[in-house]
Design a protein around this motif. Structure first.
Motif, PDB file in Angstrom:
ATOM      1  N   GLY A 109       0.818  -1.209   0.000  1.00 46.44           N
ATOM      2  CA  GLY A 109       0.000   0.000   0.000  1.00 46.44           C
ATOM      3  C   GLY A 109       0.848   1.253   0.000  1.00 46.44           C
ATOM      4  N   GLN A 110       1.932   1.242   0.777  1.00 51.78           N
ATOM      5  CA  GLN A 110       2.842   2.387   0.798  1.00 51.78           C
ATOM      6  C   GLN A 110       3.495   2.582  -0.565  1.00 51.78           C
ATOM      7  OE1 GLN A 110       5.361   1.158   4.071  1.00 51.78           O
ATOM      8  NE2 GLN A 110       4.497   2.727   5.403  1.00 51.78           N
ATOM      9  N   ALA A 111       3.903   1.476  -1.195  1.00 56.61           N
ATOM     10  CA  ALA A 111       4.556   1.556  -2.500  1.00 56.61           C
ATOM     11  C   ALA A 111       3.583   2.114  -3.542  1.00 56.61           C
ATOM     12  CB  ALA A 111       5.070   0.190  -2.930  1.00 56.61           C
ATOM     13  N   VAL A 112       2.346   1.649  -3.502  1.00 60.15           N
ATOM     14  CA  VAL A 112       1.341   2.145  -4.453  1.00 60.15           C
ATOM     15  C   VAL A 112       1.098   3.630  -4.231  1.00 60.15           C
ATOM     16  CG1 VAL A 112      -1.091   1.991  -5.112  1.00 60.15           C
ATOM     17  CG2 VAL A 112       0.253  -0.100  -4.815  1.00 60.15           C
ATOM     18  N   ALA A 113       1.020   4.026  -2.965  1.00 61.12           N
ATOM     19  CA  ALA A 113       0.790   5.436  -2.649  1.00 61.12           C
ATOM     20  C   ALA A 113       1.937   6.313  -3.153  1.00 61.12           C
ATOM     21  CB  ALA A 113       0.623   5.619  -1.138  1.00 61.12           C
ATOM     22  N   LYS A 114       3.152   5.753  -3.168  1.00 61.47           N
ATOM     23  CA  LYS A 114       4.309   6.500  -3.667  1.00 61.47           C
ATOM     24  C   LYS A 114       4.430   6.406  -5.183  1.00 61.47           C
ATOM     25  CE  LYS A 114       7.174   5.977   0.448  1.00 61.47           C
ATOM     26  NZ  LYS A 114       8.377   5.359   0.995  1.00 61.47           N
ATOM     27  N   GLY A 115       3.616   5.553  -5.798  1.00 61.28           N
ATOM     28  CA  GLY A 115       3.654   5.425  -7.243  1.00 61.28           C
ATOM     29  C   GLY A 115       4.651   4.411  -7.746  1.00 61.28           C
ATOM     30  N   THR A 116       5.133   3.541  -6.837  1.00 61.38           N
ATOM     31  CA  THR A 116       6.067   2.490  -7.245  1.00 61.38           C
ATOM     32  C   THR A 116       5.519   1.149  -6.815  1.00 61.38           C
ATOM     33  OG1 THR A 116       7.311   2.530  -5.180  1.00 61.38           O
ATOM     34  CG2 THR A 116       8.051   4.017  -6.929  1.00 61.38           C
ATOM     35  N   THR A 117       6.009   0.098  -7.447  1.00 56.79           N
ATOM     36  CA  THR A 117       5.586  -1.250  -7.071  1.00 56.79           C
ATOM     37  C   THR A 117       6.743  -2.110  -6.604  1.00 56.79           C
ATOM     38  OG1 THR A 117       5.748  -1.958  -9.368  1.00 56.79           O
ATOM     39  CG2 THR A 117       3.562  -1.257  -8.568  1.00 56.79           C
ATOM     40  N   HIS A 118       7.931  -1.528  -6.469  1.00 57.46           N
ATOM     41  CA  HIS A 118       9.074  -2.293  -5.971  1.00 57.46           C
ATOM     42  C   HIS A 118      10.060  -1.400  -5.262  1.00 57.46           C
ATOM     43  CE1 HIS A 118       9.941  -1.272 -10.197  1.00 57.46           C
ATOM     44  NE2 HIS A 118      11.183  -1.081  -9.799  1.00 57.46           N
TER      45      HIS A 118
END
Length: 118
Positions: A109-118
């Motif tokens: 969820g944090q990664a998605v919120a930052k616009g990254t997936t890895h």
């Protein structure tokens, strides 16, 4: 039973084993405190004595945060989680797996919120 017949186990890194042991010890201490068999001061006194007797084994006190340093909200949430795990009869291993999966979901969820997936 031959060696090949043994059930396979997931391997665990040193870090995972250390954290797992830490949480199991913390749970045991929490049970002892809740049952009135020891106090935080008892624990502090014993740890101080062990560190005095084994100075090479001393680690910084900030390495593992003490449960009683959590905020009131964090303590409430932690207690609620423990009650839910106990209510549903999860073993410590099942609880650890569930909490680890929950942690990964939060990280995703944090990664998605930052616009990254890895």
């Amino acid at each position: 039973m031959s060696r090949d017949d043994r059930p396979t186990r997931d391997s665990m890194s040193i870090e995972e084993a250390t954290v797992s042991n830490m949480w199991e010890i913390a749970a045991i201490v929490e049970v002892l405190e809740r049952k009135g068999l020891c106090t935080k001061q008892d624990r502090y006194d014993i740890i101080t004595e062990f560190r005095r007797k084994n100075p090479r084994a001393k680690i910084p006190e900030t390495t593992f945060p003490e449960p009683y340093l959590l905020t009131e909200t964090e303590n409430k949430i932690t207690n609620d989680i423990q009650e839910l795990l106990n209510k549903h009869g999860l073993t410590s291993h099942q609880s650890m797996n569930l909490l680890e999966r929950s942690g990964r979901i939060i990280e995703m969820g944090q990664a998605v919120a930052k616009g990254t997936t890895h």
